[in-house]
Design a protein around this motif. Structure first.
Motif, short mmCIF file in Angstrom:
data_model
loop_
_atom_site.label_atom_id
_atom_site.label_comp_id
_atom_site.label_asym_id
_atom_site.label_seq_id
_atom_site.Cartn_x
_atom_site.Cartn_y
_atom_site.Cartn_z
N ALA A 1 40.26 46.11 35.01
CA ALA A 1 39.53 44.65 35.07
C ALA A 1 40.51 43.76 35.69
N GLY A 2 40.24 42.94 36.80
CA GLY A 2 41.01 41.86 37.33
C GLY A 2 41.77 42.45 38.51
N ALA A 3 41.57 43.94 38.77
CA ALA A 3 42.35 44.36 39.90
C ALA A 3 41.70 43.91 41.26
N GLY A 4 40.61 43.28 41.48
CA GLY A 4 39.81 43.08 42.38
C GLY A 4 39.16 43.95 43.12
N LYS A 5 38.64 45.14 42.38
CA LYS A 5 37.99 46.06 42.80
C LYS A 5 36.63 45.96 43.60
N THR A 6 35.74 45.13 42.85
CA THR A 6 34.42 44.53 43.54
C THR A 6 34.67 43.83 44.63
N SER A 7 35.50 42.75 44.63
CA SER A 7 35.65 41.82 45.74
C SER A 7 36.05 42.67 47.09
N VAL A 8 37.12 43.55 46.83
CA VAL A 8 37.52 44.48 47.93
C VAL A 8 36.50 45.46 48.37
N ALA A 9 35.85 45.98 47.46
CA ALA A 9 34.58 47.06 47.57
C ALA A 9 33.57 46.29 48.46
N THR B 1 44.04 43.66 51.71
CA THR B 1 44.11 44.92 50.96
C THR B 1 42.67 45.90 51.60
N ALA B 2 41.59 45.27 52.18
CA ALA B 2 40.53 46.12 52.77
C ALA B 2 41.36 46.83 54.06
N ARG B 3 42.28 46.23 54.61
CA ARG B 3 42.84 46.85 55.78
C ARG B 3 43.84 48.04 55.38
#
Length: 283
Positions: A110-118, A265-267
């Motif tokens: 939780a808080g890793a940024g999974k949803t935002s990055v995905a 992060t996406a790149r």
């Protein structure tokens, strides 16, 4: 061990549940012949109009005339099957994950940024891409929602398994119709119930897992910005983050996005996926 959750859908209409195909009441129960009817007689055409009088207008078209086919709007969709491993391109070319149909599993605490990055990754691809969040699917259950924060028990485990299976079915259907998927979930390396095995079983061996694991201070800061049941206590966040460290040495690709924003992060995720396509991880 699998838990049977839910029940199968009722089967579609089967032959034998209604009138037999081709059965016609008139064919089996012919009506009585008219008293004055002559069998085998040929219909007599009407007489021609008298000289100087116009011909009568034609009558309405027979109801037996074939009509134009109707469009129903039905679009056949290929059924979803287990996702196969992406084919590695020839050695002379560099894999391009941005233009490849993929199934990606983004793992992290939780808080890793999974949803935002995905979401960002899915929004900026050249091919159609869907984002499926396990937490969102779990929360489809409103009345009777078993929140794992209240304690992990049979109900919360059953709802987690059901949500994961639903996500897997959705991903397979998207992939079968040419739409990539990125899924996100807090998968633990030391707990089979919430481990990779279920994802591999429901999606297929072609699923590409990537771990997103920033530093503890980052996840604590991000968690503090959350609200509702998505926000955890600092102690719980630290405990989850410590267990996620077990992914080091697992062979799965790990991205430390402590100093990266979402687009960066996406790149990096694209670079990691290019290597995964060329040399799929063993998991």
């Amino acid at each position: 061990m699998q838990h049977a959750v839910g029940s199968p859908l009722p089967p579609p209409h089967q032959p034998g549940h209604g009138p037999a195909t081709g059965w016609s009441p008139a064919a089996h129960h012919p009506g009585p012949q008219s008293a004055g009817a002559h069998q085998g007689s040929v219909p007599v055409p009407p007489p021609p109009p008298a000289p100087g009088y116009p011909a009568p207008p034609p009558g309405p078209a027979s109801s037996c005339a074939p009509s134009a086919p109707e469009t129903t709007g039905h679009v056949p969709l290929p059924p979803g099957g287990p996702v196969a491993m992406p084919m590695a391109p020839p050695a002379a070319t560099v894999p391009d994950p941005a233009g490849t149909t993929l199934a990606v599993l983004l793992i992290g605490p939780a808080g890793a940024g999974k949803t935002s990055v995905a979401k960002y990754w899915a929004d900026h691809r050249r091919v159609p891409t869907a984002h499926i969040s396990l937490d969102d699917v779990r929360e489809w259950v409103r009345s009777g929602f078993a929140d794992p924060q209240s304690g992990w028990n049979d109900n919360s485990e059953a709802q987690y398994r059901l949500a994961r299976r639903t996500c897997g079915f959705a991903a397979r259907n998207f992939l079968a119709n040419g739409i990539s998927c990125i899924l996100d979930d807090a998968v633990f390396p030391d707990r089979p119930v919430v481990g990779l095995g279920g994802w591999k079983r429901h999606v297929g061996p072609g699923l590409l897992p990537v771990v997103l694991l920033p530093g503890l201070d980052i996840v604590l800061e991000r968690n503090a910005e959350r609200s509702g049941n998505r926000r955890l206590s600092d102690e719980e966040v630290a405990r989850i983050h410590g267990r996620m460290a077990g992914w080091y040495g697992s062979g799965l690709p790990i991205i430390d996005n402590s100093q990266l924003d979402v687009p960066e992060t996406a790149r990096v995720l694209d670079d990691v996926l290019a290597r995964s396509i060329a040399s799929p991880p063993q998991w």
